[in-house]
Write a protein that holds these residues in place. Structure first.
Motif, PDB file in Angstrom:
ATOM      1  N   VAL A   8       0.827  -1.211   0.000  1.00 47.27           N
ATOM      2  CA  VAL A   8       0.000   0.000   0.000  1.00 47.27           C
ATOM      3  C   VAL A   8       0.859   1.258   0.000  1.00 47.27           C
ATOM      4  N   ASN A   9       1.840   1.342   0.912  1.00 50.03           N
ATOM      5  CA  ASN A   9       2.672   2.541   0.984  1.00 50.03           C
ATOM      6  C   ASN A   9       3.521   2.721  -0.271  1.00 50.03           C
ATOM      7  N   ALA A  10       4.016   1.634  -0.846  1.00 44.89           N
ATOM      8  CA  ALA A  10       4.806   1.717  -2.075  1.00 44.89           C
ATOM      9  C   ALA A  10       3.945   2.220  -3.239  1.00 44.89           C
ATOM     10  N   ILE A  11       2.683   1.791  -3.281  1.00 48.40           N
ATOM     11  CA  ILE A  11       1.767   2.247  -4.336  1.00 48.40           C
ATOM     12  C   ILE A  11       1.470   3.730  -4.177  1.00 48.40           C
ATOM     13  N   VAL A  12       1.217   4.158  -2.941  1.00 45.76           N
ATOM     14  CA  VAL A  12       0.966   5.581  -2.678  1.00 45.76           C
ATOM     15  C   VAL A  12       2.173   6.400  -3.110  1.00 45.76           C
ATOM     16  N   LYS A  13       3.359   5.930  -2.769  1.00 46.24           N
ATOM     17  CA  LYS A  13       4.595   6.640  -3.117  1.00 46.24           C
ATOM     18  C   LYS A  13       4.767   6.719  -4.636  1.00 46.24           C
ATOM     19  N   ALA A  14       4.511   5.618  -5.340  1.00 40.73           N
ATOM     20  CA  ALA A  14       4.659   5.589  -6.796  1.00 40.73           C
ATOM     21  C   ALA A  14       3.668   6.524  -7.480  1.00 40.73           C
ATOM     22  N   ILE A  15       2.424   6.540  -7.010  1.00 39.05           N
ATOM     23  CA  ILE A  15       1.413   7.411  -7.617  1.00 39.05           C
ATOM     24  C   ILE A  15       1.717   8.876  -7.307  1.00 39.05           C
TER      25      ILE A  15
END
Length: 177
Positions: free
Chosen positions: A70-77
């Protein structure tokens, strides 16, 4: 003529792919297709590590299969050029797509026109390359070369018309409130 058709089809597909990435204010999962997330040390597209849903016209929900992402996806977006701030509750990521302003819609239409013009240039380059190949063909007479070039021009005109048709549809979609 098969080679020219195949190459021009590729130009159209590239245009459709580029149009799909243009934000229109509607939630569209294609805007995430080029964003990658670090998945155990490997850059992986978000579409391969999460389910992407559109519960409303202006909302995308990204539900990772591995909650640790979840945090990696938020960071990527957040790091992408989408211009959307993701919201998360710890297990899913929500992407609200605000309706673009009139000025922003006009910018998007301009961007779409640029993409369409690039596709037209690509199609014309294919025509030029094919015509050059015909000119160098020693087995064809001048009349045969002219006839073939006329066919190529008709083919090119048909593909340019398809590009214009795609552009009109995308402009209408972008300008829709």
């Amino acid at each position: 003529m098969d080679g020219i058709t195949q190459n021009m089809d590729k130009s159209l597909e590239a245009l459709k792919h580029n149009f799909a990435k243009v934000r229109t204010g509607r939630a569209n999962a294609n805007v995430l297709s080029d964003i990658t997330v670090d998945y155990y040390g490997v850059a992986t597209p978000i579409t391969q590590v999460a389910a992407i849903k559109t519960p409303e016209a202006h909302l995308l929900v990204v539900e990772p299969w591995d909650k640790a992402l979840v945090n990696a996806i938020v960071k990527a977006i957040s790091g992408s050029d989408l211009g959307i701030t993701p919201n998360t509750d710890g297990s899913i990521v929500r992407l609200p797509f605000p309706a673009p302003t009139e000025e922003r819609r006009r910018e998007l239409v301009k961007e779409c026109r640029d993409l369409a013009e690039q596709a037209k240039v690509s199609i014309r380059n294919i025509r030029r390359d094919y015509n050059n190949k015909l000119d160098r063909d020693e087995e064809l007479s001048e009349d045969e070369v002219r006839r073939e070039q006329a066919k190529v021009q008709k083919h090119t005109d048909a593909y340019v018309a398809k590009v214009d048709e795609l552009l009109r549809a995308k402009e209408a979609e972008v300008m829709e409130i």
